[in-house]
Design a protein around this motif. Structure first.
Motif, PDB file in Angstrom:
ATOM      1  N   ILE A  28     -20.893  14.270  -7.605  1.00 11.76           N
ATOM      2  CA  ILE A  28     -21.787  13.408  -6.837  1.00 11.76           C
ATOM      3  C   ILE A  28     -21.247  13.277  -5.415  1.00 11.76           C
ATOM      4  N   LYS A  29     -22.074  12.720  -4.545  1.00 10.55           N
ATOM      5  CA  LYS A  29     -21.605  12.388  -3.206  1.00 10.55           C
ATOM      6  C   LYS A  29     -20.692  11.161  -3.286  1.00 10.55           C
ATOM      7  N   SER A  30     -19.708  11.129  -2.414  1.00  8.56           N
ATOM      8  CA  SER A  30     -18.708  10.058  -2.462  1.00  8.56           C
ATOM      9  C   SER A  30     -19.340   8.674  -2.373  1.00  8.56           C
ATOM     10  N   LYS A  31     -20.416   8.559  -1.607  1.00  6.72           N
ATOM     11  CA  LYS A  31     -21.041   7.252  -1.403  1.00  6.72           C
ATOM     12  C   LYS A  31     -21.682   6.706  -2.674  1.00  6.72           C
ATOM     13  N   ASP A  32     -21.953   7.576  -3.657  1.00  2.48           N
ATOM     14  CA  ASP A  32     -22.590   7.144  -4.901  1.00  2.48           C
ATOM     15  C   ASP A  32     -21.588   6.824  -5.999  1.00  2.48           C
ATOM     16  N   TYR A  33     -20.294   6.829  -5.656  1.00  2.29           N
ATOM     17  CA  TYR A  33     -19.264   6.677  -6.685  1.00  2.29           C
ATOM     18  C   TYR A  33     -19.391   5.366  -7.454  1.00  2.29           C
ATOM     19  N   ILE A  35       0.838  -1.206   0.000  1.00  2.00           N
ATOM     20  CA  ILE A  35       0.000   0.000   0.000  1.00  2.00           C
ATOM     21  C   ILE A  35       0.865   1.245   0.000  1.00  2.00           C
ATOM     22  N   TYR A  36       1.859   1.293   0.871  1.00  2.00           N
ATOM     23  CA  TYR A  36       2.674   2.499   0.998  1.00  2.00           C
ATOM     24  C   TYR A  36       3.661   2.649  -0.150  1.00  2.00           C
ATOM     25  N   ALA A  37       3.896   1.575  -0.912  1.00  2.00           N
ATOM     26  CA  ALA A  37       4.799   1.668  -2.060  1.00  2.00           C
ATOM     27  C   ALA A  37       4.080   2.155  -3.312  1.00  2.00           C
ATOM     28  N   ASP A  38       2.759   2.262  -3.251  1.00  2.00           N
ATOM     29  CA  ASP A  38       1.959   2.648  -4.414  1.00  2.00           C
ATOM     30  C   ASP A  38       1.126   3.876  -4.048  1.00  2.00           C
ATOM     31  N   LYS A  39       0.463   4.448  -5.048  1.00  2.00           N
ATOM     32  CA  LYS A  39      -0.393   5.599  -4.774  1.00  2.00           C
ATOM     33  C   LYS A  39      -1.663   5.152  -4.060  1.00  2.00           C
ATOM     34  N   ILE A  40      -2.202   6.030  -3.244  1.00  2.00           N
ATOM     35  CA  ILE A  40      -3.425   5.755  -2.484  1.00  2.00           C
ATOM     36  C   ILE A  40      -4.485   6.760  -2.919  1.00  2.00           C
ATOM     37  N   ILE A  41      -5.621   6.253  -3.379  1.00  2.00           N
ATOM     38  CA  ILE A  41      -6.737   7.115  -3.769  1.00  2.00           C
ATOM     39  C   ILE A  41      -7.855   6.916  -2.743  1.00  2.00           C
ATOM     40  N   ASN A  42      -8.149   7.961  -2.002  1.00  2.00           N
ATOM     41  CA  ASN A  42      -9.227   7.912  -1.015  1.00  2.00           C
ATOM     42  C   ASN A  42     -10.424   8.669  -1.567  1.00  2.00           C
ATOM     43  N   ILE A  43     -11.403   7.920  -2.045  1.00  2.00           N
ATOM     44  CA  ILE A  43     -12.587   8.527  -2.651  1.00  2.00           C
ATOM     45  C   ILE A  43     -13.470   9.179  -1.590  1.00  2.00           C
ATOM     46  N   SER A  44     -13.448   8.635  -0.397  1.00  2.00           N
ATOM     47  CA  SER A  44     -14.323   9.123   0.672  1.00  2.00           C
ATOM     48  C   SER A  44     -13.756  10.309   1.431  1.00  2.00           C
ATOM     49  N   LEU A  45     -12.529  10.714   1.110  1.00  2.00           N
ATOM     50  CA  LEU A  45     -11.894  11.780   1.878  1.00  2.00           C
ATOM     51  C   LEU A  45     -12.669  13.087   1.763  1.00  2.00           C
ATOM     52  N   LYS A  46     -13.229  13.344   0.583  1.00  2.00           N
ATOM     53  CA  LYS A  46     -14.063  14.522   0.379  1.00  2.00           C
ATOM     54  C   LYS A  46     -15.530  14.087   0.292  1.00  2.00           C
ATOM     55  N   LYS A  47     -16.422  14.981   0.672  1.00  2.00           N
ATOM     56  CA  LYS A  47     -17.841  14.640   0.666  1.00  2.00           C
ATOM     57  C   LYS A  47     -18.396  14.482  -0.738  1.00  2.00           C
ATOM     58  N   LYS A  48     -17.785  15.171  -1.707  1.00  2.00           N
ATOM     59  CA  LYS A  48     -18.252  15.054  -3.080  1.00  2.00           C
ATOM     60  C   LYS A  48     -17.058  14.916  -4.017  1.00  2.00           C
ATOM     61  N   VAL A  49     -17.270  14.165  -5.104  1.00  2.00           N
ATOM     62  CA  VAL A  49     -16.223  13.924  -6.081  1.00  2.00           C
ATOM     63  C   VAL A  49     -16.790  14.106  -7.484  1.00  2.00           C
ATOM     64  N   ARG A  50     -15.899  14.305  -8.444  1.00  2.00           N
ATOM     65  CA  ARG A  50     -16.329  14.450  -9.825  1.00  2.00           C
ATOM     66  C   ARG A  50     -16.122  13.145 -10.576  1.00  2.00           C
ATOM     67  N   VAL A  51     -17.087  12.805 -11.404  1.00  2.00           N
ATOM     68  CA  VAL A  51     -17.005  11.601 -12.226  1.00  2.00           C
ATOM     69  C   VAL A  51     -17.170  12.016 -13.684  1.00  2.00           C
ATOM     70  N   ASP A  52     -16.323  11.471 -14.554  1.00  2.00           N
ATOM     71  CA  ASP A  52     -16.405  11.735 -15.988  1.00  2.00           C
ATOM     72  C   ASP A  52     -17.003  10.519 -16.691  1.00  2.00           C
ATOM     73  N   LEU A  53     -18.164  10.710 -17.319  1.00  2.00           N
ATOM     74  CA  LEU A  53     -18.832   9.648 -18.061  1.00  2.00           C
ATOM     75  C   LEU A  53     -18.721   9.960 -19.547  1.00  2.00           C
ATOM     76  N   VAL A  54     -18.218   9.010 -20.326  1.00  2.00           N
ATOM     77  CA  VAL A  54     -17.984   9.229 -21.747  1.00  2.00           C
ATOM     78  C   VAL A  54     -18.978   8.406 -22.564  1.00  2.00           C
ATOM     79  N   PHE A  55     -19.638   9.082 -23.522  1.00  2.00           N
ATOM     80  CA  PHE A  55     -20.602   8.417 -24.406  1.00  2.00           C
ATOM     81  C   PHE A  55     -20.242   8.757 -25.854  1.00  2.00           C
TER      82      PHE A  55
END
Length: 269
Positions: A229-234, A158-178
């Motif tokens: 969106i809210k982090s919980k809906d990721y 874990i510490y040798a690689d990058k860590i992505i914490n999606i829940s750290l912020k209350k909201k996050v951005r998601v990119d959906l491609v169509f």
């Protein structure tokens, strides 16, 4: 005979005093060790240190104090402790070399617990796995995957690689491609995607959704729907929206292309 009795008396007196002193040191030391353990726990709890690290520090201080007490007891009882400490040090070195990988995991676990890049129940991406944190220990971290499988990851990985914490912020951005066909009406496509974004309750209005033509690909014109969106809906945001987009595109006659190539044949005389 009297000399032999006197010798026994002197030996018993000398050894008895040493034994009694050693027992007193042991009893006082055990009580002092309990006091040290209680004091360290009280001090660390006031600093609001992580409970796992607090428990480890308390137990480590207790064991270290007990070792010192035992050395003092043996020394007072007349046992040569130099060789004992040498053997103990050699054994510690051998154990350390044998458990080198575990010690690396342990050191990484301490760093994770101290700096807290993530906590239990956070949604994270670590060591290539995406899921919710179930447990953080000194050697491993347990992740609960969306399909309810359990992944146990060594802390060093874990510490040798990058860590992505999606829940750290209350909201996050998601990119959906169509992607749509090159014959599709651009304005109509954007309008449909806007309507879908505004109708979905999981999508936040602040910041506002952003829908742009992002790429002219080999076989399709790609639109990117950037939504907050809210982090919980990721993990669930893709579901539902993709189905709605397909149905709305079909109803509007907007084609979703599949990869294709144009083949040109030339006759050579």
């Amino acid at each position: 005979m009297q000399q032999f009795i006197d010798l026994i008396i002197r030996f018993a007196t000398t050894f008895g005093i040493r034994l009694i002193t050693a027992l007193l040191i042991l009893l006082i030391g055990l009580q002092a060790a309990r006091w040290v353990k209680k004091s360290v726990r009280s001090l660390l709890e006031k600093t609001r240190l992580d409970s796992t690290l607090t428990s480890f520090a308390v137990n480590l201080s207790y064991v270290a104090f007990i070792v010192l007490v035992m050395v003092a007891v043996l020394e007072r009882a007349g046992v040569q402790t130099a060789s004992f400490l040498t053997v103990l040090g050699a054994a510690g070195l051998a154990i350390g070399l044998a458990l080198q990988g575990s010690l690396t995991n342990f050191a990484s676990g301490v760093l994770i617990i101290i700096f807290r890049p993530f906590s239990v129940d956070d949604l994270v991406v670590i060591a290539g796995s995406t899921g919710f944190v179930d447990d953080i220990s000194f050697l491993t971290t347990t992740i609960r995957m969306p399909d309810n499988q359990t992944v146990i990851i060594p802390n060093s990985a874990i510490y040798a690689d990058k860590i992505i914490n999606i829940s750290l912020k209350k909201k996050v951005r998601v990119d959906l491609v169509f992607g749509v066909s090159y014959e599709a009406d651009i304005d109509k496509t954007k309008q449909i995607l806007w309507e879908i974004a505004e109708a979905d309750e999981r999508i936040l209005h602040q910041p506002a959704p952003q829908i742009e033509l992002s790429e002219l690909a080999d076989s399709s014109v790609n639109f990117t729907m950037r939504v907050w969106i809210k982090s919980k809906d990721y993990l669930t945001i893709h579901f539902g929206i993709t189905e709605k987009v397909k149905k709305r595109f079909d109803a509007a006659g907007i084609g979703i292309p599949f990869p294709q190539r144009d083949l040109h044949l030339y006759s050579v005389k």
